[in-house]
Scaffold this motif. Structure first.
Motif, PDB file in Angstrom:
ATOM      1  N   ILE A   9       1.412   7.834   3.366  1.00  0.00           N
ATOM      2  CA  ILE A   9       1.810   7.773   1.968  1.00  0.00           C
ATOM      3  C   ILE A   9       1.016   6.679   1.283  1.00  0.00           C
ATOM      4  O   ILE A   9       0.514   5.764   1.939  1.00  0.00           O
ATOM      5  CB  ILE A   9       3.315   7.477   1.814  1.00  0.00           C
ATOM      6  CG1 ILE A   9       3.647   6.121   2.458  1.00  0.00           C
ATOM      7  CG2 ILE A   9       4.159   8.569   2.416  1.00  0.00           C
ATOM      8  CD1 ILE A   9       5.048   5.648   2.200  1.00  0.00           C
ATOM      9  N   PRO A  10       0.838   6.758  -0.041  1.00  0.00           N
ATOM     10  CA  PRO A  10       0.178   5.664  -0.743  1.00  0.00           C
ATOM     11  C   PRO A  10       0.942   4.367  -0.531  1.00  0.00           C
ATOM     12  O   PRO A  10       2.152   4.320  -0.689  1.00  0.00           O
ATOM     13  CB  PRO A  10       0.218   6.115  -2.209  1.00  0.00           C
ATOM     14  CG  PRO A  10       0.354   7.598  -2.146  1.00  0.00           C
ATOM     15  CD  PRO A  10       1.172   7.877  -0.930  1.00  0.00           C
ATOM     16  N   GLN A  11       0.232   3.305  -0.161  1.00  0.00           N
ATOM     17  CA  GLN A  11       0.914   2.067   0.202  1.00  0.00           C
ATOM     18  C   GLN A  11       1.559   1.362  -0.991  1.00  0.00           C
ATOM     19  O   GLN A  11       2.365   0.464  -0.804  1.00  0.00           O
ATOM     20  CB  GLN A  11      -0.073   1.136   0.909  1.00  0.00           C
ATOM     21  CG  GLN A  11      -0.645   1.769   2.176  1.00  0.00           C
ATOM     22  CD  GLN A  11       0.441   2.308   3.076  1.00  0.00           C
ATOM     23  OE1 GLN A  11       1.284   1.558   3.517  1.00  0.00           O
ATOM     24  NE2 GLN A  11       0.447   3.593   3.337  1.00  0.00           N
ATOM     25  N   SER A  12       1.198   1.771  -2.221  1.00  0.00           N
ATOM     26  CA  SER A  12       1.850   1.174  -3.378  1.00  0.00           C
ATOM     27  C   SER A  12       3.344   1.445  -3.377  1.00  0.00           C
ATOM     28  O   SER A  12       4.127   0.715  -3.969  1.00  0.00           O
ATOM     29  CB  SER A  12       1.233   1.727  -4.674  1.00  0.00           C
ATOM     30  OG  SER A  12       1.342   3.141  -4.700  1.00  0.00           O
ATOM     31  N   LYS A  13       3.759   2.486  -2.649  1.00  0.00           N
ATOM     32  CA  LYS A  13       5.183   2.823  -2.597  1.00  0.00           C
ATOM     33  C   LYS A  13       5.981   1.800  -1.789  1.00  0.00           C
ATOM     34  O   LYS A  13       7.195   1.745  -1.893  1.00  0.00           O
ATOM     35  CB  LYS A  13       5.379   4.216  -1.984  1.00  0.00           C
ATOM     36  CG  LYS A  13       4.952   5.336  -2.927  1.00  0.00           C
ATOM     37  CD  LYS A  13       5.356   6.673  -2.357  1.00  0.00           C
ATOM     38  CE  LYS A  13       4.968   7.815  -3.309  1.00  0.00           C
ATOM     39  NZ  LYS A  13       5.365   9.131  -2.771  1.00  0.00           N
ATOM     40  N   VAL A  14       5.310   1.028  -0.959  1.00  0.00           N
ATOM     41  CA  VAL A  14       6.038   0.039  -0.171  1.00  0.00           C
ATOM     42  C   VAL A  14       5.758  -1.371  -0.675  1.00  0.00           C
ATOM     43  O   VAL A  14       6.088  -2.347  -0.032  1.00  0.00           O
ATOM     44  CB  VAL A  14       5.690   0.139   1.335  1.00  0.00           C
ATOM     45  CG1 VAL A  14       6.157   1.446   1.880  1.00  0.00           C
ATOM     46  CG2 VAL A  14       4.211  -0.076   1.556  1.00  0.00           C
ATOM     47  N   ASN A  20      10.598   2.710  -2.186  1.00  0.00           N
ATOM     48  CA  ASN A  20      10.747   2.815  -0.744  1.00  0.00           C
ATOM     49  C   ASN A  20      11.166   1.493  -0.113  1.00  0.00           C
ATOM     50  O   ASN A  20      11.874   1.467   0.887  1.00  0.00           O
ATOM     51  CB  ASN A  20       9.436   3.283  -0.104  1.00  0.00           C
ATOM     52  CG  ASN A  20       9.256   4.782  -0.210  1.00  0.00           C
ATOM     53  OD1 ASN A  20       9.553   5.338  -1.257  1.00  0.00           O
ATOM     54  ND2 ASN A  20       8.778   5.407   0.846  1.00  0.00           N
ATOM     55  N   LEU A  21      10.703   0.378  -0.673  1.00  0.00           N
ATOM     56  CA  LEU A  21      11.042  -0.938  -0.144  1.00  0.00           C
ATOM     57  C   LEU A  21      12.545  -1.172  -0.173  1.00  0.00           C
ATOM     58  O   LEU A  21      13.123  -1.741   0.752  1.00  0.00           O
ATOM     59  CB  LEU A  21      10.314  -2.011  -0.954  1.00  0.00           C
ATOM     60  CG  LEU A  21      10.443  -3.451  -0.458  1.00  0.00           C
ATOM     61  CD1 LEU A  21       9.880  -3.596   0.938  1.00  0.00           C
ATOM     62  CD2 LEU A  21       9.763  -4.404  -1.419  1.00  0.00           C
ATOM     63  N   GLN A  22      13.201  -0.708  -1.221  1.00  0.00           N
ATOM     64  CA  GLN A  22      14.646  -0.893  -1.362  1.00  0.00           C
ATOM     65  C   GLN A  22      15.422  -0.081  -0.330  1.00  0.00           C
ATOM     66  O   GLN A  22      16.551  -0.409   0.015  1.00  0.00           O
ATOM     67  CB  GLN A  22      15.090  -0.493  -2.783  1.00  0.00           C
ATOM     68  CG  GLN A  22      14.368  -1.250  -3.895  1.00  0.00           C
ATOM     69  CD  GLN A  22      14.600  -2.748  -3.794  1.00  0.00           C
ATOM     70  OE1 GLN A  22      15.699  -3.183  -3.442  1.00  0.00           O
ATOM     71  NE2 GLN A  22      13.583  -3.546  -4.097  1.00  0.00           N
ATOM     72  N   GLN A  23      14.813   0.993   0.148  1.00  0.00           N
ATOM     73  CA  GLN A  23      15.505   1.867   1.102  1.00  0.00           C
ATOM     74  C   GLN A  23      15.240   1.485   2.557  1.00  0.00           C
ATOM     75  O   GLN A  23      15.811   2.079   3.461  1.00  0.00           O
ATOM     76  CB  GLN A  23      15.068   3.318   0.871  1.00  0.00           C
ATOM     77  CG  GLN A  23      15.443   3.854  -0.503  1.00  0.00           C
ATOM     78  CD  GLN A  23      14.891   5.249  -0.740  1.00  0.00           C
ATOM     79  OE1 GLN A  23      14.073   5.731   0.035  1.00  0.00           O
ATOM     80  NE2 GLN A  23      15.350   5.896  -1.797  1.00  0.00           N
ATOM     81  N   MET A  24      14.370   0.512   2.802  1.00  0.00           N
ATOM     82  CA  MET A  24      14.030   0.152   4.173  1.00  0.00           C
ATOM     83  C   MET A  24      15.101  -0.761   4.768  1.00  0.00           C
ATOM     84  O   MET A  24      15.728  -1.554   4.065  1.00  0.00           O
ATOM     85  CB  MET A  24      12.661  -0.531   4.218  1.00  0.00           C
ATOM     86  CG  MET A  24      11.524   0.369   3.711  1.00  0.00           C
ATOM     87  SD  MET A  24       9.894  -0.419   3.764  1.00  0.00           S
ATOM     88  CE  MET A  24       9.390  -0.029   5.437  1.00  0.00           C
ATOM     89  N   VAL A  33      10.994  -8.095   8.851  1.00  0.00           N
ATOM     90  CA  VAL A  33      10.556  -6.780   9.339  1.00  0.00           C
ATOM     91  C   VAL A  33      11.468  -5.729   8.723  1.00  0.00           C
ATOM     92  O   VAL A  33      12.668  -5.692   9.018  1.00  0.00           O
ATOM     93  CB  VAL A  33      10.614  -6.689  10.885  1.00  0.00           C
ATOM     94  CG1 VAL A  33      10.115  -5.317  11.347  1.00  0.00           C
ATOM     95  CG2 VAL A  33       9.794  -7.807  11.529  1.00  0.00           C
ATOM     96  N   LEU A  34      10.900  -4.890   7.881  1.00  0.00           N
ATOM     97  CA  LEU A  34      11.660  -3.812   7.246  1.00  0.00           C
ATOM     98  C   LEU A  34      11.248  -2.483   7.869  1.00  0.00           C
ATOM     99  O   LEU A  34      10.068  -2.265   8.176  1.00  0.00           O
ATOM    100  CB  LEU A  34      11.406  -3.785   5.740  1.00  0.00           C
ATOM    101  CG  LEU A  34      11.718  -5.069   4.962  1.00  0.00           C
ATOM    102  CD1 LEU A  34      11.446  -4.876   3.484  1.00  0.00           C
ATOM    103  CD2 LEU A  34      13.174  -5.501   5.188  1.00  0.00           C
ATOM    104  N   LYS A  35      12.234  -1.586   8.036  1.00  0.00           N
ATOM    105  CA  LYS A  35      11.984  -0.323   8.735  1.00  0.00           C
ATOM    106  C   LYS A  35      12.421   0.858   7.893  1.00  0.00           C
ATOM    107  O   LYS A  35      13.483   0.853   7.275  1.00  0.00           O
ATOM    108  CB  LYS A  35      12.743  -0.307  10.072  1.00  0.00           C
ATOM    109  CG  LYS A  35      12.634   1.011  10.833  1.00  0.00           C
ATOM    110  CD  LYS A  35      13.420   0.973  12.147  1.00  0.00           C
ATOM    111  CE  LYS A  35      13.293   2.296  12.900  1.00  0.00           C
ATOM    112  NZ  LYS A  35      14.030   2.280  14.184  1.00  0.00           N
TER     113      LYS A  35
END
Length: 331
Positions: A9-14, A20-24, A33-35
Motif C-alpha cells: 500500500i502507499p506508505q502515506s497511509k501509515v 491506518n495509523l489509528q487502526q494499528m 511498535v504498531l501492528k
C-alpha cells in the motif's frame, strides 16, 4: 497482490495522522511498535528462540520502494530469533504472529535503526514499516534445549517428545536442502539420527517407531550425499534404509543412483528393475532405467572389444603364451 501474496500500500497511509495509523495495535504499550493484521494466521504465536521462515519488505515512511526485501527470493532462509533477526521491533512483532499471517509493523527509531539510522539507506531517526508474511515456524528453542541434555536425561522424556525434536530437525534439514545447502541439511539429518540412536528401547512397539523415524532420515542422507558428490556415502545410507525396510522403492532408487555415479551399471540396472516391477509407470524410474541400460550395453560392448583385442594378440605367432596356456614357461 505480489507473487508471494504480500500486498503493498502507499506508505502515506501509515504516516503520522493517517487513517491506518489509528487502526494499528500498539503491541508494546508505548507506541514503539504498531501492528496491522492484513491476513490472520493459525495456531499458536511464535515461541521465543524459535526459527521462522518469512518473506518481508522494509519501507521508509512515505516511500513505495523497499530498502530491503526477500520477495524476489524463491526460498527465504530460516531466521532464528535472537540471532538472525537483528531489529528488536521486528522480533517483538514476530512474537505476536501466527503461521500463515500477513501483517504490517510500524517501528519507531528506538525499535528499528535508532537515532543514527543506517547510512546511506536509512536516515537518522527514521520510522520504518515492515510487511511480514510468516510462512512457517520451527521450534528450534525446543531442539536446542533437548540436545544439550545427556543421553540419560533425554531418555527420561517420553518418546513423543523425542519425535517432536526429530521431526523439527528433519524439517530444518529439508529447508536447507531446498536452498541447496546440502552440508547443513546433512548435519541436521545426522543430528536426528544420533538422537534416535541414543534412545533406550523400552518395548518392541517403541523400537518399531524409532526404526520408522530413521527410514526417511537415511533416505535424505543418501540424497544429500548424492548432491555432495559422494556416491559411496549415498550407497551406504541407502543400504541402511533398505535394512530398515527391504520393500522401500525409494531406498532401491537411491542405491541405483549411487551405483550410476560409481559407474556400476549392472548393480544399478538390478535395483531399477526391482523398482520398476513395483512402480511400472514412474517416469523418473523408467528414464533412469533407459539411461542405465544404454550405459550397461556400451560397457559390455567395450568389454567385448577389449577381449577380442586380447585374443587377437594371443593368436599372433610372435606372442609367447604362458605355461598355463601353451605348456611352456615364460621367459
Amino acid at each position: 497482490m505480489s507473487l508471494n501474496g504480500m500486498r503493498k500500500i502507499p506508505q502515506s497511509k501509515v504516516a503520522a495522522g493517517g487513517r491506518n495509523l489509528q487502526q494499528m495495535e500498539d503491541i508494546v504499550g508505548n507506541g514503539g511498535v504498531l501492528k496491522e493484521v492484513v491476513h490472520p494466521g493459525d495456531g499458536p504465536p511464535v515461541p521465543p528462540s524459535s526459527s521462522v521462515l518469512m518473506h518481508y519488505s522494509g519501507y521508509l515512511e512515505y516511500s513505495d520502494l523497499p530498502f530491503e526485501t526477500t520477495t524476489n527470493v524463491k526460498h527465504p532462509r530460516l531466521m532464528k530469533l535472537g540471532r538472525d533477526v537483528t531489529l528488536i521491533g521486528m522480533e517483538l512483532g514476530l512474537l505476536t504472529m501466527r503461521k500463515g499471517e500477513f501483517s504490517r509493523f510500524l517501528l519507531q527509531p528506538r525499535y528499528a535503526y535508532g537515532d543514527m539510522g543506517c547510512p546511506p539507506f536509512i536516515p537518522a531517526a527514521a520510522r520504518v514499516l515492515f510487511e511480514i508474511q510468516l510462512l512457517d515456524i520451527l521450534d528450534s528453542g525446543q531442539v536446542d534445549g533437548f540436545v544439550r541434555l545427556t543421553a540419560e536425561e533425554q531418555n527420561e522424556f517420553p518418546l513423543s517428545k523425542l519425535m517432536e525434536v526429530v521431526n523439527t530437525l528433519r524439517t530444518f534439514g529439508n529447508r536447507c536442502f531446498k536452498q541447496s545447502r546440502y552440508e547443513k541439511a546433512k548435519e541436521r539429518y545426522k543430528q536426528a539420527v544420533v538422537l534416535l540412536g541414543n534412545r533406550a528401547k523400552h518395548s518392541d512397539g517403541e523400537q518399531e517407531d524409532v526404526r520408522a523415524a530413521l527410514l526417511p532420515l537415511y533416505l535424505n542422507l543418501s540424497f544429500a550425499a548424492l548432491r555432495l558428490e559422494n556416491p559411496k556415502k549415498a550407497l551406504k545410507y541407502a543400504k541402511i534404509a533398505l535394512d530398515i525396510d527391504c520393500t522401500s522403492t525409494k531406498a532401491l532408487y537411491r542405491c541405483a543412483q549411487a551405483h550410476v555415479e560409481l559407474r556400476d551399471y549392472e548393480s544399478a540396472h538390478g535395483c531399477l528393475v526391482k523398482v520398476q516391477a513395483r512402480k511400472p509407470f514412474d517416469g523418473d524410474v523408467n528414464n533412469l532405467l533407459k539411461t542405465v541400460t544404454m550405459c550397461y550395453k556400451d560397457n559390455l560392448d567395450k568389454e567385448k572389444d577389449l577381449y577380442a583385442k586380447m585374443f587377437r594378440g594371443l593368436k599372433n605367432p610372435d606372442v609367447k603364451m604362458c605355461a598355463s596356456v601353451a605348456g611352456d614357461p615364460c621367459e
